[in-house]
Design an enzyme around this catalytic site. Structure first.
Site, PDB file in Angstrom:
ATOM      1  N   HIS A   1       0.720  -1.288  -0.051  1.00 31.46           N
ATOM      2  CA  HIS A   1       0.073  -0.004   0.004  1.00 31.46           C
ATOM      3  C   HIS A   1       0.856   1.244  -0.110  1.00 31.46           C
ATOM      4  O   HIS A   1       0.510   2.172  -0.280  1.00 31.46           O
ATOM      5  CB  HIS A   1      -1.038   0.092   0.991  1.00 31.46           C
ATOM      6  CG  HIS A   1      -1.848  -1.053   1.350  1.00 31.46           C
ATOM      7  ND1 HIS A   1      -2.934  -1.297   0.144  1.00 31.46           N
ATOM      8  CD2 HIS A   1      -2.412  -1.945   2.110  1.00 31.46           C
ATOM      9  CE1 HIS A   1      -3.813  -2.208   0.598  1.00 31.46           C
ATOM     10  NE2 HIS A   1      -3.343  -2.593   1.708  1.00 31.46           N
TER      11      HIS A   1
ATOM     12  N   ASP B   1      -2.356 -10.894  -2.292  1.00 31.67           N
ATOM     13  CA  ASP B   1      -3.039 -10.417  -0.844  1.00 31.67           C
ATOM     14  C   ASP B   1      -4.444  -9.994  -1.357  1.00 31.67           C
ATOM     15  O   ASP B   1      -5.071  -9.655  -2.505  1.00 31.67           O
ATOM     16  CB  ASP B   1      -2.114  -8.965  -0.655  1.00 31.67           C
ATOM     17  CG  ASP B   1      -2.659  -8.346   0.551  1.00 31.67           C
ATOM     18  OD1 ASP B   1      -1.691  -8.710   1.737  1.00 31.67           O
ATOM     19  OD2 ASP B   1      -3.689  -7.750   1.103  1.00 31.67           O
TER      20      ASP B   1
ATOM     21  N   HIS C   1      -6.129  -7.241  -0.350  1.00 30.00           N
ATOM     22  CA  HIS C   1      -6.374  -5.940  -0.755  1.00 30.00           C
ATOM     23  C   HIS C   1      -5.624  -5.551  -1.902  1.00 30.00           C
ATOM     24  O   HIS C   1      -4.391  -6.239  -2.370  1.00 30.00           O
ATOM     25  CB  HIS C   1      -5.774  -5.030   0.523  1.00 30.00           C
ATOM     26  CG  HIS C   1      -6.410  -5.662   1.764  1.00 30.00           C
ATOM     27  ND1 HIS C   1      -5.889  -6.393   2.759  1.00 30.00           N
ATOM     28  CD2 HIS C   1      -7.564  -4.958   2.311  1.00 30.00           C
ATOM     29  CE1 HIS C   1      -6.683  -6.601   3.736  1.00 30.00           C
ATOM     30  NE2 HIS C   1      -7.594  -5.739   3.398  1.00 30.00           N
TER      31      HIS C   1
ATOM     32  N   ASP D   1      -4.053 -13.156   3.670  1.00 24.37           N
ATOM     33  CA  ASP D   1      -5.164 -12.568   4.433  1.00 24.37           C
ATOM     34  C   ASP D   1      -6.852 -12.742   3.492  1.00 24.37           C
ATOM     35  O   ASP D   1      -7.757 -12.452   3.823  1.00 24.37           O
ATOM     36  CB  ASP D   1      -5.373 -11.263   4.718  1.00 24.37           C
ATOM     37  CG  ASP D   1      -4.758 -10.252   3.511  1.00 24.37           C
ATOM     38  OD1 ASP D   1      -4.347 -10.593   2.643  1.00 24.37           O
ATOM     39  OD2 ASP D   1      -4.352  -8.890   3.823  1.00 24.37           O
TER      40      ASP D   1
END
Length: 308
Positions: A127, A164, A166, A245
């Site tokens: 991120h 991931d 996200h 995740d």
């Protein structure tokens, strides 16, 4: 196969409060599961060095570096930089270790000292935007390593694969207009960081999927969209943003992957690397917040990397 695992105790010293899911216990859970699976002794354990600021600066602006260097005010334990990301007095050193692991692993793989590597480091990275840290992330470890491979080591094409849950918005922003980099990912949408998906292009195969998506759908997505693009691109090295995740036991999201799905994805990436990249892979830990699921998934991923 010689698979190295890079880490450092400094990565345990960064923490953002007892309540925070991105915690030192994540690395401890991984270490415990590698031992329980009887594969810890089969890996080449290497110390993550501190990244050189020149390597960081290939991907991050002076502003981003200055923010990561911030320290808590006197009397405070933490220095908040956004709603869910804070620094303690050890965070900057941990971030240098995390990026340094990725760069050192890149050099070792390119030099042929090891076949591939997994960087068990934190803080995570995908991120982190070029201009500012974000979302638990200070420096974008995979992006820093990819730029090192391209700009310092002379590679012409690299792929970044992000599984991931996200969206790796920082990585996408860093390489959006760089034809030397193919980014392939899936991510739950809508979900943090709530960026709108960009159109798929020959160099950007970032595919949003809804909550509840399970492994069979992800495997079909990989076969239909990732693999053809990767074969056509012919990367000279592959970097993995390895977030775990999307596991069905992880409460920070809502997907339904299991350990076998991570092993299968890693095997597909290994095949691409053997065909086009001399087997060269560097994988860096991103998310994964259910400690048991994280440790078990990393074991599956590393066993596939090491072919054990």
């Amino acid at each position: 196969m010689t698979t190295a695992i890079y880490s450092h105790p400094d990565c345990l010293r960064h923490e953002m409060g007892e309540w925070h899911p991105e915690c030192p216990a994540r690395l401890q859970a991984i270490a415990d599961q590698l031992i329980n699976a009887h594969i810890d002794g089969l890996l080449d354990h290497r110390v993550a060095p501190l990244a050189d600021l020149a390597a960081i600066a290939r991907n991050h602006t002076p502003n981003a570096i200055a923010i990561a260097q911030s320290q808590p005010h006197e009397g405070d334990d933490y220095y908040p930089i956004d709603g869910d990301t804070s620094l303690n007095r050890h965070s900057y050193t941990a971030a240098l270790r995390a990026a340094g692991a990725a760069v050192a692993a890149t050099d070792a793989v390119i030099d042929g000292a090891i076949d591939n590597a997994f960087c068990a480091v934190r803080p995570p990275g995908h991120h982190a935007r070029p201009s500012v840290p974000m979302g638990f992330c200070l420096f974008n470890n995979v992006a820093v390593a990819a730029r090192h491979a391209l700009d310092a080591r002379g590679l012409r094409r690299v792929a970044i694969i992000d599984f991931d849950v996200h969206h790796g918005n920082g990585t996408e922003e860093a390489f959006r207009d760089d034809p030397r980099v193919l980014m392939a990912s899936f991510f739950q949408h809508p979900l943090y960081p709530y960026t709108e998906p960009l159109p798929v292009t020959p160099n950007r195969i970032n595919v949003p999927v809804p909550a509840g998506t399970r492994g069979d759908v992800v495997r079909q997505l990989v076969q239909d969209q990732w693999l053809p693009a990767l074969h056509a691109f012919k990367p000279e090295m592959i970097f993995i943003s390895a977030g775990f995740d999307a596991h069905r036991e992880d409460d920070l999201a809502g997907m339904g992957l299991v350990e076998a799905d991570y092993a299968w994805m890693t095997e597909q990436i290994m095949d691409i690397a053997r065909r086009h990249a001399r087997g060269r892979i560097v994988s860096c830990l991103e998310g994964g917040y259910n400690l048991s699921a994280l440790g078990r998934s990393v074991v599956a991923h590393v066993k596939a990397l090491a072919e054990i």
